[in-house]
Design an enzyme around this catalytic site. Structure first.
Site, PDB file in Angstrom:
ATOM      1  CB  CYS A 158      52.548  -8.442 -14.322  1.00 29.17           C
ATOM      2  SG  CYS A 158      53.327  -9.701 -15.341  1.00 29.17           S
TER       3      CYS A 158
ATOM      4  CB  CYS B  93      51.273 -12.081 -14.563  1.00 25.02           C
ATOM      5  SG  CYS B  93      52.883 -11.408 -14.399  1.00 25.02           S
ATOM      6  CG  ASP B  94      47.764 -10.781 -13.432  1.00 18.58           C
ATOM      7  OD1 ASP B  94      47.932 -11.969 -13.131  1.00 18.58           O
ATOM      8  OD2 ASP B  94      48.213  -9.838 -12.760  1.00 18.58           O
TER       9      ASP B  94
END
Ligand code: NAP
Length: 314
Positions: A135, A138-139
């Site tokens: 992701c 997200c990261d």
């Protein structure tokens, strides 16, 4: 062992599950929603959602899911932060198993969604969360001025790679062949991005890393050229998997009809599965659109289908 009966049980807590909860709660069916391992579903690992109607200026994914959950609660839907490990749809009431608990339901709505596919090599598991991610939104932030790889040749890979150039100093797209599944427009955008490079005809053979005083991190990957069989180690700080998604249908194997990729089959234009009283909605049954809004639409359909089917049984 405790036994809990509900008229409607919904498995899954993405837009399909929550919309089914709103509708079935308003139909006085007192639904119980099993939120599973990722309460709120895939939208909780995205940032801004710009295409969900009704939010002129967009809304953050986790917030959207929170609002949907609250809306369903307002009408009396119940929520359990539990994962259903097994189901028995062989007779009614249907049985659902979570740990030592058994739940029963007159009707079940399956809205278990889909999850990111992974390569399936041990080093991927070992460094998951320590440099390996599925992701980018997200990261990506953790890879400021670092070098990363994105694996895949579809729209997701192009989108994630472009997104990652906001943070990373260099993004290498590693794809297993020369042709791309990605749409021309997304591919061109990636090709024009000066921070993106392509390595084609290559597979990730191993993810390399180190463990210093319990702190794991990725240091590189071993690539294998599928044409020459040659392997090359390259230094990188992070690796993002963008190789598609798979529907979460493991627990329904041999019980419900699925297509060759594991998506649940529903009767055309409805959410009926082949088992009467079991309905499916959202990404778990939709290979084509896989949008939050289409999932919500199917969740609504499933609740209405379940309500009418329950009525017909009385
Ligand atoms: P996808 O189109 O299925 O592409 C998956 C890619 O991963 C393919 O290039 C595939 O290679 C590769 N791959 C699969 N398994 C692999 C493995 N084990 N090892 C190495 N590579 C592997 O999936 P997606 O990119 O997630 O897209 C899914 C759908 O969402 C598509 O319809 C897409 O258009 C849509 N989407 C749209 C947008 C947008 O419009 N903004 C953004 C993202 C996704 P092969 O090509 O060799 O099979």
């Amino acid at each position: 062992m405790s036994k809990n009966h509900h008229k409607v049980i919904i498995i899954g807590s993405g837009p399909a599950g929550f919309t089914a909860a709103i509708y079935s709660a308003r139909a006085n069916l007192s639904p119980l929603v099993f939120e599973g391992n990722q309460p709120g579903g895939q939208l909780t690992i995205t940032t801004e959602v710009e295409n969900y109607p009704g939010f002129e200026n967009g809304i953050m994914g986790p917030e959207l899911m929170d609002v949907m959950r609250k809306q369903a609660k307002r009408f009396g839907a119940e929520f359990a932060y539990k994962y259903i490990e097994r189901v028995d749809f062989s007779k009614r009431p249907f049985k659902l198993f979570s740990g030592k608990e058994i739940y029963t339901a007159d009707a079940v709505i399956i809205a278990t969604g889909a999850s990111a596919k992974l390569l399936g090599i041990p080093s991927e598991q070992e460094y998951m969360g320590f440099g390996v991610s599925a992701c980018a939104t997200c990261d990506g932030f953790f890879f400021k001025n670092q070098e990363v790889i994105v694996v895949g040749g579809g729209d997701s890979a192009m989108e994630e790679a472009n997104y990652l150039t906001k943070f990373a100093s260099k993004v290498t797209i590693v794809h297993r062949r020369e042709g791309f599944r990605a749409s021309q427009i997304m591919l061109e955008r990636a090709k024009k991005n000066p921070k993106i490079e392509f390595v084609l005809n290559s597979l990730i053979e191993e993810i390399l890393g180190k463990n210093e005083n319990g702190r794991k991190s990725v240091t590189g990957v071993r690539l294998k050229n599928v044409k020459t069989n040659q392997t090359t180690d390259i230094k990188i700080d992070g690796i993002f998997m963008a190789i598609g998604h798979k529907p979460n249908t493991e627990i329904f194997k041999d019980m419900l009809e699925m297509d060759e990729s594991g998506y649940l089959k529903v009767k055309n234009g409805s959410t009926y599965t082949k088992i009467e009283g079991v309905f499916a909605a959202g990404d778990v049954a939709d290979k084509t659109y896989r949008q939050a809004v289409t999932a919500a639409g199917m969740g609504c359909m499933a609740a209405i289908d379940a309500e009418r089917w329950l009525e017909s049984q009385e």
